[in-house]
Design an enzyme around this catalytic site. Sequence first.
Site, PDB file in Angstrom:
ATOM      1  N   GLU A 179     -12.015 -10.861  13.297  1.00  0.00           N
ATOM      2  CA  GLU A 179     -11.013 -10.036  13.954  1.00  0.00           C
ATOM      3  C   GLU A 179     -11.638  -8.726  14.407  1.00  0.00           C
ATOM      4  OE1 GLU A 179      -7.915 -10.001  11.054  1.00  0.00           O
ATOM      5  OE2 GLU A 179      -8.959  -8.638   9.710  1.00  0.00           O
ATOM      6  N   GLU A 180     -11.011  -8.119  15.397  1.00  0.00           N
ATOM      7  CA  GLU A 180     -11.586  -6.951  16.076  1.00  0.00           C
ATOM      8  C   GLU A 180     -11.781  -5.755  15.158  1.00  0.00           C
ATOM      9  OE1 GLU A 180      -7.709  -5.684  15.347  1.00  0.00           O
ATOM     10  OE2 GLU A 180      -8.416  -7.655  15.994  1.00  0.00           O
ATOM     11  N   ASP A 196     -16.545  -1.280   3.784  1.00  0.00           N
ATOM     12  CA  ASP A 196     -15.432  -0.432   3.365  1.00  0.00           C
ATOM     13  C   ASP A 196     -15.248  -0.566   1.859  1.00  0.00           C
ATOM     14  OD1 ASP A 196     -14.404  -2.997   3.343  1.00  0.00           O
ATOM     15  OD2 ASP A 196     -12.430  -2.406   4.069  1.00  0.00           O
ATOM     16  N   SER A 213      -7.988  -1.027   0.756  1.00  0.00           N
ATOM     17  CA  SER A 213      -9.042  -1.196   1.762  1.00  0.00           C
ATOM     18  C   SER A 213      -9.697   0.156   2.076  1.00  0.00           C
ATOM     19  CB  SER A 213      -8.469  -1.862   3.020  1.00  0.00           C
ATOM     20  OG  SER A 213      -9.479  -2.214   3.922  1.00  0.00           O
ATOM     21  N   HIS A 214      -9.812   0.500   3.356  1.00  0.00           N
ATOM     22  CA  HIS A 214     -10.530   1.724   3.747  1.00  0.00           C
ATOM     23  C   HIS A 214      -9.616   2.951   3.774  1.00  0.00           C
ATOM     24  CE1 HIS A 214      -8.669   0.058   7.333  1.00  0.00           C
ATOM     25  NE2 HIS A 214      -8.723   1.249   7.885  1.00  0.00           N
ATOM     26  N   ASP A 218     -13.319  -2.129  -0.313  1.00  0.00           N
ATOM     27  CA  ASP A 218     -13.242  -3.422  -1.011  1.00  0.00           C
ATOM     28  C   ASP A 218     -14.214  -4.437  -0.419  1.00  0.00           C
ATOM     29  OD1 ASP A 218     -11.624  -3.687   1.330  1.00  0.00           O
ATOM     30  OD2 ASP A 218     -10.621  -5.415   0.451  1.00  0.00           O
ATOM     31  N   ARG A 234       0.841  -1.203   0.000  1.00  0.00           N
ATOM     32  CA  ARG A 234       0.000   0.000   0.000  1.00  0.00           C
ATOM     33  C   ARG A 234       0.872   1.247   0.000  1.00  0.00           C
ATOM     34  NH1 ARG A 234      -4.679  -0.985   4.625  1.00  0.00           N
ATOM     35  NH2 ARG A 234      -5.524  -2.941   3.797  1.00  0.00           N
ATOM     36  N   LYS A 253      -3.018  -6.600  -3.437  1.00  0.00           N
ATOM     37  CA  LYS A 253      -2.867  -7.785  -2.592  1.00  0.00           C
ATOM     38  C   LYS A 253      -3.130  -9.055  -3.389  1.00  0.00           C
ATOM     39  CE  LYS A 253      -7.497  -7.373  -0.473  1.00  0.00           C
ATOM     40  NZ  LYS A 253      -8.235  -7.192   0.791  1.00  0.00           N
ATOM     41  N   ARG A 300     -14.905  -5.553   5.022  1.00  0.00           N
ATOM     42  CA  ARG A 300     -15.279  -5.204   6.399  1.00  0.00           C
ATOM     43  C   ARG A 300     -16.747  -4.791   6.454  1.00  0.00           C
ATOM     44  NH1 ARG A 300     -10.208  -2.196   9.339  1.00  0.00           N
ATOM     45  NH2 ARG A 300      -8.535  -3.290   8.252  1.00  0.00           N
TER      46      ARG A 300
END
Length: 549
Positions: free
Chosen positions: A394-395, A307, A149-150, A309, A50, A159, A312
């Site tokens: 995941e958190e 988000d 991502s976001h 992609d 990124r 990725k 999430r």
Amino acid sequence: MAAKINPLAGKIVDPSMLANVPRLVTAYFAGKPDPSIPAQRVAFGTSGHRGSAFNNAFNEAHILAISQALCDHRHARGIAGPLFVGIDTHALAEPALVSAIEVFAANGVDVMADEHDGYTPTPVISHAILTYNKGRESGFADGVVITPSHNPPEDGGFKYNPPNGGPADTDITSGIERAANGFLEDGLRGVKRIPYDRACKSSCVHLHDYIGPYVADLADVVDMEAIRAAGVKIGIDPLGGAAVRYWQPIIERYGITATVVSDAVDPTFRFMTVDWDGKIRMDCSSPYAMARLIRMRDTFDVAFANDTDADRHGIVTRSNGLMNPNHYLAAAVSYLFENRPQWRKNSAVGKTIVSSAIIDRVARKLGRRLVETPVGFKWFVDGLSDGSFGFAGEESAGASFLRRDGSVWTTDKDGIILGLLAAEMTARTGRDPSQLFESLTSELGVPFYERIDAPATTAQKNLLKALSPEELAMTELAGEPVLATLTAAPGNGQSFGGIKVTTDSGWFAARPSGTEDVYKIYAESFRSQTHLRQIQQEAQLAIANAFKI
């Protein structure tokens, strides 16, 4: 050490904050990264390479080098099937796609590109890889998603998902990274490339329907008929991301009562509300970035966003607004394992080591094994593949789960199904996910959870990575005896690059940031907010003392 909230947070983006997209794209093609500068080298984190073209961290040279390194990796591993390629709506995604296709076609790789020149969510790429590879013994497919991502609008990302459909493991990404940096250092010698229009006319580039198969399969993983029959009123905000063209086909196919609150796509993301730090960020777990949907909570029984992609999810309920990601994971785990009778009786709950311990308590209540891993979804891939994990999360609001028959759905995070699951939970129980979570806490306790950042030098971050339980030497935390001090995740024995201390009613974990001069402290109490503050303070003091060693 709580973060300072920018006065613009939660407000619509001011025009002065918008990225200059023509200048950004020009920088992508014109900028020449210097591989002798660490920040300008190819660097694969937990979600690929990124960076921004404005600081020579994501330029055409990077993508050409990574793409050739990926082709060489495929050849070395005997991966001869198609490469499923998708992009999100960031401004650098389309230029990077052009660069990548020029290299892939020159190397004879069969590329599967969206038939509408559209956007493809990360979970859709994972689903496509797994669908293609099912039952095969050779000629396996893999995939690439071009997304940061976001991250803010000026960023780009690249990725790789190998044939298992999930995020590439470190042994793969480190090899690709090393080879790509070698190409940069050698002025891109050895990179094969043909002009884009020749590549598109070649026999290597194929147009693929991503939307149809994914949408058709959704009923295998979520009870879409229950959602339709109950007439749950759903609000959906794609946040201008890759899922934007998926929702109307889903609504029409399954006859659900859903409204897409905005289908705008704009690479400046001018329709967003500003995140906590004054940046534009499509973070669906942030109340500031989610301000628009939160304001609409009374309009819907349940609402959700993804988000950029779509890996999430952010869940907004009529009863309680935006859910804390950990709270939703706990409610989802409880609901799924009680409403998926075809799942194996020994399928486990997977969670990262810094996720809330309320998930541990839910797993115990259900009589399910809990597998606690380091941060990163790659640790869940094998378990989701073979059905030994029913759910993995995941958190940071990323999760996936099995099909209703107990077989694999995706091995990457899928924000689309997590949103639809919130609607299924509401349809089947008559209560929204916030209400379901509240009923859990009345039995299992109320968690007080927070992540904060504290300053740390590079030397201190390296020390924290290597810190041992003996060096930390904590026997008591916030008035309770320490039960365990961990540097490896109990679920698989892998180091998580930090340290975690647990007591009967609380815990903290400390990990260095990979990108900033800070370390992250995750902490939780099942007593009170005051007790949480005490845990945080004692954690910071213990780490500060360790830094003096």
